[in-house]
Enzyme design. Structure first.
Site, PDB file in Angstrom:
ATOM      1  NE  ARG A 111       6.861   7.948  24.380  1.00  0.00           N
ATOM      2  CZ  ARG A 111       6.906   9.008  25.425  1.00  0.00           C
ATOM      3  NH1 ARG A 111       8.001   9.695  25.652  1.00  0.00           N
ATOM      4  NH2 ARG A 111       5.617   9.073  26.002  1.00  0.00           N
ATOM      5  CD  GLU A 164      -0.656  11.686  22.041  1.00  0.00           C
ATOM      6  OE1 GLU A 164       0.147  11.609  22.836  1.00  0.00           O
ATOM      7  OE2 GLU A 164      -2.002  11.505  22.307  1.00  0.00           O
ATOM      8  CB  CYS A 192       3.046  19.466  21.040  1.00  0.00           C
ATOM      9  SG  CYS A 192       2.060  18.134  21.359  1.00  0.00           S
ATOM     10  NE  ARG A 219      -1.128  15.977  27.210  1.00  0.00           N
ATOM     11  CZ  ARG A 219       0.282  15.671  27.249  1.00  0.00           C
ATOM     12  NH1 ARG A 219       0.831  15.563  26.040  1.00  0.00           N
ATOM     13  NH2 ARG A 219       0.745  15.502  28.316  1.00  0.00           N
ATOM     14  CG  ASP A 252       2.797   8.364  23.597  1.00  0.00           C
ATOM     15  OD1 ASP A 252       3.379   7.393  23.709  1.00  0.00           O
ATOM     16  OD2 ASP A 252       2.109   9.324  23.889  1.00  0.00           O
ATOM     17  NE  ARG A 262       4.368  17.600  28.813  1.00  0.00           N
ATOM     18  CZ  ARG A 262       5.258  18.343  28.305  1.00  0.00           C
ATOM     19  NH1 ARG A 262       5.684  19.438  28.839  1.00  0.00           N
ATOM     20  NH2 ARG A 262       6.069  18.031  27.182  1.00  0.00           N
ATOM     21  CG  HIS A 266      18.167   9.437  35.738  1.00  0.00           C
ATOM     22  ND1 HIS A 266      17.654   8.686  36.586  1.00  0.00           N
ATOM     23  CD2 HIS A 266      17.742   9.098  34.285  1.00  0.00           C
ATOM     24  CE1 HIS A 266      16.785   7.854  35.953  1.00  0.00           C
ATOM     25  NE2 HIS A 266      16.788   7.966  34.824  1.00  0.00           N
TER      26      HIS A 266
END
Length: 858
Positions: A753, A719, A790, A626, A743, A589, A482
């Site tokens: 993914r 998607e 996007c 969204r 997606d 979002r 990470h």
């Protein structure tokens, strides 16, 4: 009732997690063409004998072997997928063919990390090749320990029954036929009529390893005849994978197919043709060559590691170590200590939530969300609670718990699991600091610093002052950690797993950090410094030029206008986006308003967040909101959604909103309050059916009448393949499309993914995904509607020319990428992009597409 002689237990050859054979990402193994058994995702690198027996096959590439037991059971062990192409690199056999071995004996030692980085997968198969000798397979499940856990129990066919199946004359080899010909006229006649095909030069780079061998065996078994593969005086039963592996073929070997029996001619013709074609493998197929390291990598003044984030920096060393956090060892009552622990866990979740709000990049947000999940991990928390119940203080119990979990992972041979141990320590220190009543130390360094540490946590990396820290090196971690992901998202060069000697470099030492090649050069010469500084200066000049032109509109060299907008979470992100040249927000979002709480937010809580973003943008810019995108794999604690075995195909996106109409209406009313402040667009996620769009639009229309806000555009997120295929029908009823490339890729390719084994194959530049985008653009064009992207693909400079060529008119990108993408668009020609798009649509693989795009970029 079966006797012990009719039962055989196989022990774990490696430590790790058992995986059903059917889920192995290779049809040859998943369809049991090689044999039946089980797969194991390993965390150790010493392959042990699962049974006692004789090593009857040791593959020349040392990645596979067969043990034949006293029962006659052939146990095939195959380390990884596509490991045969390594030619033995990273594998060290500890036994020889023909050697007797006992349960738990070391067979092969292999280098887990290098093999994992090079091969397609480390999934190791434990297979029974002669399945006809087994009446029943009983696989185990879960985590196993090498040499201790039983992974597979076999109920064997009784000896008398097994023996009766071995006398078929079709199993006689041509050599044996010749030996007995004088005593059996029928056999002699069969020998005279044996057919042998033409010579075939083997095209497979790694010979007949498990996959092509299994394909060949599958074909040979369709014939009644005895089919043999001949190489000079050597021969092997073409119906036995073990026999073919034992032949030890190599690329270029001259082979012949021989058959005896009623359909011998057809068998020779079919198997020979399959052999010449490579048995399903591309001729000469090989792994891509590793890029050579630069000259400085071989210098005595160069310390090597793993490239974690590309880039170049010249600066001075600052050594960083985590300060010890002292906690009280004395404890109050268990109830009081439990209360302290619960409070610290709650506050830690709040800290991470606040940190999430600083980022727009989904990769960073997902890392922090994973840390929040660790705070609720039952094993970790239960271990701490057990310590509290034994009389320890909350701090002492928590430190013991997270240290034990992290150390357990850190001791494993699996790189991914070791790196997750770093995440546990990061979360652990955060909670420990709260229990100790101290603030986590900020990393304060002078300008021009190259940070060197044994370990940096994701929290450390996220808090780095990037105006002062030019890059960093750690002696732990790797490219999949990470910390590495964060470094790449910041555009900060980084090297992980650096030589321990880096820790001995004095503060202030001048160094050149080459993140692209994983090298730290200390005491560079003046010429080396000058060359590195020139490269850094060129990069900085380009960034300044990009920023200088970021405020202008993006128009291709032949006049095509492309709108570049941003993906954001809040007003703070929106301000940064506008400062970087964003022409609007292509994706706001909304789910962040719904996370980390016990009840759904009401209209008065949501509306200020939407209107704040709208105020930043003003009436001249587009705002695309969204609606709530949760459910299935992203549950909310207050939503009464059922547990799903396959959440990616369950209640997600708009399906959740339609299932919870009261919550949906509340969100729509809150969003509509932003309509007077910006050019408001509302889009619905995960639309798969036209009925879903119609139902969502009908609810929105009712709320528009109730609120009086009618100047709103309505869009669909593309998607899933059904939406792309039906794009023309959707375009009749939607105002715009926005492609969620992440997606769309995973649903088109049927690859998660986030899957550790499949993620690198879930490539948005696969021709299948590009064809879905082409269908979407074609359908929209017929009805005069625009298409945006996007997902992460919009920020990928390699993908941008193809997207434009396919007909995409809007790119919604991460905030830092805006200037570079706008500058790139101005250099492109729409006509050339269209020609490029048509070319790549005809290609067959993502690798081919990327190779063509690399040439185009040059």
């Amino acid at each position: 009732m079966r006797s012990p002689a009719d039962r055989l237990e196989l022990f774990a050859p490696l430590s790790g997690v058992l995986v059903p054979l059917e889920s192995v990402p290779d049809p040859v193994f998943a369809q049991k063409m090689v044999g039946d058994g089980i797969s194991l995702d390993p965390t150790s690198g010493d392959l042990l004998a699962p049974v006692a027996g004789t090593v009857t096959l040791l593959h020349q590439a040392h990645h596979a072997l067969t043990i034949t037991t006293e029962h006659g059971i052939e146990v095939l062990l195959h380390i990884g997928i596509d490991t045969g192409v390594l030619g033995g690199d990273g594998f060290r056999p500890k036994v020889s063919q023909g050697e007797r071995v006992e349960i738990g004996q070391l067979l092969i030692n292999f280098d887990v990390d290098p093999v994992a980085r090079t091969a397609r997968s480390l999934l190791t198969q434990i297979l029974i090749a002669n399945v006809e000798r087994v009446a029943r397979f009983v696989p185990a499940t879960g985590i196993v320990v090498a040499g201790q856990s039983v992974v597979l129990t076999l109920e064997l066919v009784p000896t008398w029954a097994a023996d009766s199946t071995t006398a078929s004359p079709l199993e006689l080899t041509p050599t044996l036929i010749s030996a007995v010909a004088g005593n059996d006229a029928a056999v002699e006649a069969a020998a005279r009529h044996a057919l042998t095909g033409d010579e075939v030069r083997l095209p497979n780079l790694s010979g007949l390893h498990a996959r092509p061998a299994a394909v060949l065996v599958s074909a040979a078994k369709k014939f009644k005849s005895d089919v043999r593969l001949l190489r000079g005086a050597d021969e092997a039963n073409a119906k036995s994978v073990v026999a073919l592996l034992g032949l030890g073929t190599r690329c270029g070997d001259v082979l012949r197919v021989s058959a005896v029996g009623p359909d011998a001619s057809a068998a020779v013709q079919k198997v020979s043709a399959l052999l010449a074609e490579g048995c399903g493998e591309q001729a000469g197929e090989a792994l891509p060559p590793t890029a050579p390291l630069p000259a400085l990598a071989t210098s005595a003044r160069a310390l090597a590691g793993v490239s974690a984030s590309p880039g170049l920096a010249v600066g001075r060393v600052i050594q960083y170590r985590h300060a010890a956090i002292e906690v009280a060892e004395s404890a109050e009552t268990p109830a009081r200590e439990r209360s302290k622990l619960d409070g610290a866990l709650h506050d830690a979740r709040g800290q991470i939530e606040a940190l999430k709000g600083q980022f727009t990049d989904p990769a960073k947000v997902q890392i922090l969300e994973a840390h929040q999940e660790l705070l609720e991990d039952p094993d970790l928390v239960d271990l701490a609670i057990a310590g509290v119940n034994q009389g320890k203080s909350a701090g002492s119990a928590w430190r013991a718990a997270f240290s034990a979990c992290a150390n357990r992972l850190g001791a494993l041979d699996n790189a991914l699991l070791r790196e997750r141990g770093n995440d546990i320590r990061d979360v652990g220190r955060r909670v420990l600091a709260l229990l100790a009543g101290v603030s986590q130390a900020q990393i304060v360094v002078p300008e021009g610093s190259i940070l060197i540490a044994e370990e940096l946590t994701p929290s450390d990396t996220a808090s780095l002052d990037r105006s002062r820290v030019l890059g960093f090196c750690t002696t732990t971690g790797g490219a999949t950690s990470h910390v590495a992901i964060l470094a790449r998202s910041f555009g900060m060069p980084a090297v992980c797993g650096i030589d321990q000697a880096a820790l001995a470099l004095a503060d202030g030492t001048l160094v050149v950090l080459d993140g692209s090649h994983g090298v730290l050069q200390h005491a560079p010469t003046e010429a080396e410094i000058a060359a590195a500084q020139q490269r850094v200066a060129r990069q900085a000049t380009r960034r300044r030029e990009e920023m200088a032109g970021a405020a202008s509109t993006a128009v291709t060299s032949d006049g095509q206008r492309i709108e570049v907008v941003a993906n954001v979470r809040n007003a703070q992100d929106a301000r940064a986006a506008v400062a970087n040249g964003a022409e609007g927000v292509g994706l706001l979002r909304s789910e962040f308003l719904f996370d980390d709480r016990d009840t759904a937010p009401d209209e008065e809580e949501q509306a200020p967040a939407y209107t704040a973003v709208a105020e930043v943008l003003g009436r001249q810019r587009t705002l695309v909101v969204r609606t709530l995108d949760v459910g299935g794999d992203k549950p909310l604690p207050y939503l009464p959604l059922p547990r799903e075995d396959n959440p990616f195909l369950g209640l997600r996106g708009v399906r959740v909103s339609l299932d919870q109409p009261a919550m949906f209406r509340t969100q729509l009313r809150a969003i509509l309050r932003a309509a007077p402040l910006a050019r408001l667009h509302i889009m619905f996620p995960m639309i798969a059916l036209l009925e879903e769009l119609r139902e969502a639009r009908a609810i929105l229309a009712e709320e528009q009448v109730a609120t009086g806000h009618h100047d709103v555009r309505v869009g669909v997120m593309i998607e899933v393949p059904s939406a792309a295929v039906m794009a023309e029908q959707f375009a009749r009823e939607a105002d715009f499309f926005s492609i969620g490339s992440n997606d769309l890729t995973q649903y088109t390719l049927a690859m998660d993914r986030g899957h550790a084994r499949l993620a690198r194959k879930a490539d948005a530049l696969h021709p299948a995904v590009l064809k879905m985008i082409a269908l979407t653009c074609d359908g929209a064009r017929r009805h005069g509607k625009w298409v945006g992207v996007c997902g992460g693909m919009a920020s990928d400079a390699m993908a941008v020319p193809v997207l434009i060529g396919l007909g995409v008119e809007e790119l919604s990108v991460s905030v830092p990428a805006i200037p570079a993408i706008k500058a790139q668009l101005k250099r492109l020609s729409l006509a050339e992009c269209r020609q490029l798009a048509q070319e790549v649509l005809e290609l067959g693989t993502a690798a081919e597409v990327r190779a063509r795009l690399a040439v185009f970029a040059d």
